[in-house]
Structures are given as structure tokens and as C-alpha cells.
Design an enzyme around this catalytic site. Sequence first.
Site, PDB file in Angstrom:
ATOM      1  N   ASN A 126     -17.721 -41.445 -45.048  1.00 55.09           N
ATOM      2  CA  ASN A 126     -18.435 -40.068 -45.242  1.00 55.09           C
ATOM      3  C   ASN A 126     -17.599 -39.097 -44.542  1.00 55.09           C
ATOM      4  OD1 ASN A 126     -19.944 -37.391 -45.160  1.00 55.09           O
ATOM      5  ND2 ASN A 126     -21.591 -38.599 -44.073  1.00 55.09           N
ATOM      6  N   TRP A 127     -16.584 -38.338 -45.139  1.00 58.93           N
ATOM      7  CA  TRP A 127     -15.735 -37.412 -44.352  1.00 58.93           C
ATOM      8  C   TRP A 127     -16.345 -36.273 -43.945  1.00 58.93           C
ATOM      9  CZ3 TRP A 127     -10.572 -38.142 -47.669  1.00 58.93           C
ATOM     10  CH2 TRP A 127     -10.255 -39.505 -47.621  1.00 58.93           C
ATOM     11  N   LYS A 128     -17.540 -35.651 -44.333  1.00 54.01           N
ATOM     12  CA  LYS A 128     -18.187 -34.597 -43.938  1.00 54.01           C
ATOM     13  C   LYS A 128     -17.697 -33.281 -44.260  1.00 54.01           C
ATOM     14  CE  LYS A 128     -20.962 -37.471 -40.857  1.00 54.01           C
ATOM     15  NZ  LYS A 128     -21.769 -37.626 -39.871  1.00 54.01           N
ATOM     16  N   HIS A 132     -28.831 -36.621 -46.518  1.00 49.55           N
ATOM     17  CA  HIS A 132     -28.058 -36.946 -45.255  1.00 49.55           C
ATOM     18  C   HIS A 132     -29.005 -36.322 -44.052  1.00 49.55           C
ATOM     19  CE1 HIS A 132     -25.467 -37.322 -41.797  1.00 49.55           C
ATOM     20  NE2 HIS A 132     -25.031 -38.179 -42.488  1.00 49.55           N
ATOM     21  N   GLU A 159     -27.996 -34.505 -41.637  1.00 54.56           N
ATOM     22  CA  GLU A 159     -27.460 -33.438 -41.345  1.00 54.56           C
ATOM     23  C   GLU A 159     -27.847 -32.332 -42.241  1.00 54.56           C
ATOM     24  OE1 GLU A 159     -23.226 -34.685 -41.026  1.00 54.56           O
ATOM     25  OE2 GLU A 159     -23.942 -35.697 -39.286  1.00 54.56           O
ATOM     26  N   GLU A 169     -30.058 -44.537 -41.278  1.00 54.28           N
ATOM     27  CA  GLU A 169     -29.203 -44.103 -40.384  1.00 54.28           C
ATOM     28  C   GLU A 169     -30.095 -43.484 -39.211  1.00 54.28           C
ATOM     29  OE1 GLU A 169     -25.144 -42.759 -41.839  1.00 54.28           O
ATOM     30  OE2 GLU A 169     -26.315 -41.225 -42.497  1.00 54.28           O
ATOM     31  N   GLY A 220     -22.806 -39.618 -34.771  1.00 50.91           N
ATOM     32  CA  GLY A 220     -21.589 -39.068 -34.379  1.00 50.91           C
ATOM     33  C   GLY A 220     -21.776 -39.092 -32.627  1.00 50.91           C
ATOM     34  N   SER A 222     -22.452 -44.281 -35.997  1.00 51.72           N
ATOM     35  CA  SER A 222     -21.457 -44.667 -34.997  1.00 51.72           C
ATOM     36  C   SER A 222     -20.824 -45.929 -35.457  1.00 51.72           C
ATOM     37  CB  SER A 222     -22.000 -44.365 -33.659  1.00 51.72           C
ATOM     38  OG  SER A 222     -22.432 -43.203 -33.380  1.00 51.72           O
ATOM     39  N   GLY A 278     -18.940 -42.286 -40.519  1.00 56.75           N
ATOM     40  CA  GLY A 278     -18.505 -41.214 -40.534  1.00 56.75           C
ATOM     41  C   GLY A 278     -17.200 -40.929 -39.707  1.00 56.75           C
ATOM     42  N   GLY A 279     -17.417 -40.704 -38.172  1.00 57.92           N
ATOM     43  CA  GLY A 279     -16.354 -40.413 -37.544  1.00 57.92           C
ATOM     44  C   GLY A 279     -15.048 -41.348 -37.665  1.00 57.92           C
TER      45      GLY A 279
HETATM   46  P1  PGA Z   1     -20.879 -41.402 -37.689  1.00 51.04           P
HETATM   47  O1  PGA Z   1     -21.688 -40.759 -39.056  1.00 51.04           O
HETATM   48  O2  PGA Z   1     -20.319 -42.628 -37.992  1.00 51.04           O
HETATM   49  O3  PGA Z   1     -19.897 -40.417 -37.348  1.00 51.04           O
HETATM   50  O4  PGA Z   1     -21.986 -41.635 -36.748  1.00 51.04           O
HETATM   51  C1  PGA Z   1     -22.308 -41.530 -39.987  1.00 51.04           C
HETATM   52  C2  PGA Z   1     -23.021 -40.464 -41.036  1.00 51.04           C
HETATM   53  O5  PGA Z   1     -23.513 -39.427 -40.522  1.00 51.04           O
HETATM   54  O6  PGA Z   1     -23.177 -40.743 -42.009  1.00 51.04           O
END
Ligand code: PGA
Length: 270
Positions: free
Chosen positions: A16-18, A103, A105, A175, A181, A221, A242-243
Site C-alpha cells: 500500500n503505497w498510500k 482503510h 486513514e 489492521e 505507521g 508496521s 505500508g512504509g
Molecule cells: P504501515 O501501513 O505498514 O506503514 O504501518 C500499513 C497500512 O496502513 O496498510
Amino acid sequence: MKNPGRNLIKRYVIANWKMQLSVAESETLALDELASCGEMNEGLEVVICPSFTALERVGKAVKGSLCALGAQDLFWEAKGQYTGEVSAATLKELGAKYVIVGHSERRQHLGETDLMINKKVLQAVKSGLVPIVCVGETKEERRTGKRDAVVERQVRAALQGVKLVGSQELLIAYEPVWVIGTGQAVDPEDAARSHMVIRETLRDLFPEPVAQRAHIIYGGSVDSKNIDGFVRFPEIEGVLVGGASLKPREFLRIASVTWQAVIKHNISKR
Ligand code: PGA
């Protein structure tokens, strides 16, 4: 006679490159990651989810490879006067097979509700996209003992009226909101516990053969150091990253550790 397909597992590693990359950066990263993940096919599905504007270029890079393309959101109507929204048909036209829905976010910053998420899941399924439905508790909900209830409520609400026909699949990403994050994932055993709650809910919602087409992955994470812990749990059918998915070497290790676990398991079942 032994059924060769029985008990063989499949795992997902989803990037997930956001909103982290430009179109050009997305294309470069996709090519880097494809070159590394190219050999890992059997039993592993690697999915790259760039931002909407990068879908076309990343889609071209992914085409013909063993990786699949996913979007980070969709709109619940098929077409119409919805300024700024993107339809399932457009995502499919660009080559997307998966779409992230709900998600945290988006729940937090854009006010997405369980009802909106449900409408998006229904549209994704109707259009033949595989939804990756995100659920998870906040820190406060966990502190006050509401974790299981929240996760169950979110799964039930998101899947209200959803029917998985044919070979349609569905992914639920557990999640926990408070670790996304942060660089500090939850303990894999702790995550597996929520996966069991979700699995029970899915069994209640769908008849068993259909429930088997719903897979539960973990996100929050995940990195190259903690992935070994997650692949040990059969309840955890993959990861949403994500990251760490923005760093090719990190992502490669996450994919290869997951793939090796699949191969090891499947060889033992043949
Ligand atoms: P993260 O993000 O690996 O940076 O914690 C995961 C996500 O939000 O899908």
C-alpha cells in the site's frame, strides 16, 4: 487417493503505497520490486497498490508479470455526477484486480462510515474486483476491552448483503489502527487472535466453502524484521505493507520470507 490440491496454502503480500510517491517514482519502484519478486509465484500473490494517478503506468509495468495491481479506493456508484470519484470500471480498465476499501486513514481523515464501506465492497464485488477490506480497533477501543466487538462489527457491517459467487474472493485486512505507521507491529500471536475472531464471523456470514474464499491478512508496521513471526501463524494469510513496501530490499525480504513459508508448507502436503 491423495488430493494434491488439499491443504495447499496461498499467501498475499500487498503493498500500500498510500500518497507517498509521484507517478515517475511509482513506476521506478514497481520495476524494482517486480525484478526482485519475479520468481516467486507458486502460492504467493504480490499486489501493488499505487495512487490512482499512477495506476496506468504501474499497470503497464505489472502487465505480464506475476504481480497484480490494486487500487487504494473506489466509489460505490458505477457512474455519474460524482466529482473527484473513481469507478470500479475505470480501475478495471487500468488493470486493477484488487481494491483496498475502508482503510483506517480514510475512516479517520475522510469520514468513511461502515455504511459507505459496505456500499464500496458491494460495488467492488459486483464489478469483479477483489476487495481488501480494512478493519481494526483504535488504542482506546483496545484499552477498554472492545477490540473483538469492534472488529466483528466492522466485518459484519462491511459485508452486509455481500455474496461471493463463482470464484470471487475477498480479503479482510486486520489492521490495529494504533500501530499503523509507528514501526511497532503487534505481537503476531496477538494478531492471530483477532484473525480467529474474524474467521468465526466469516463462518457465520458465509457457508463454509464460500468462507474459504475469504482470506484474512495482517497490516500495521510489518517489516523485514518482524515478518518471520507473522508467517508462522496459519490464521495469518498474508500481510498489507505500508512504509516497508516503499523500500525494495525490505519488501523483497517480506515477500521472500512469506513465499518460503508457503513452499515449505506446500511441499510437506504433497
Ligand atoms: P504501515 O501501513 O505498514 O506503514 O504501518 C500499513 C497500512 O496502513 O496498510
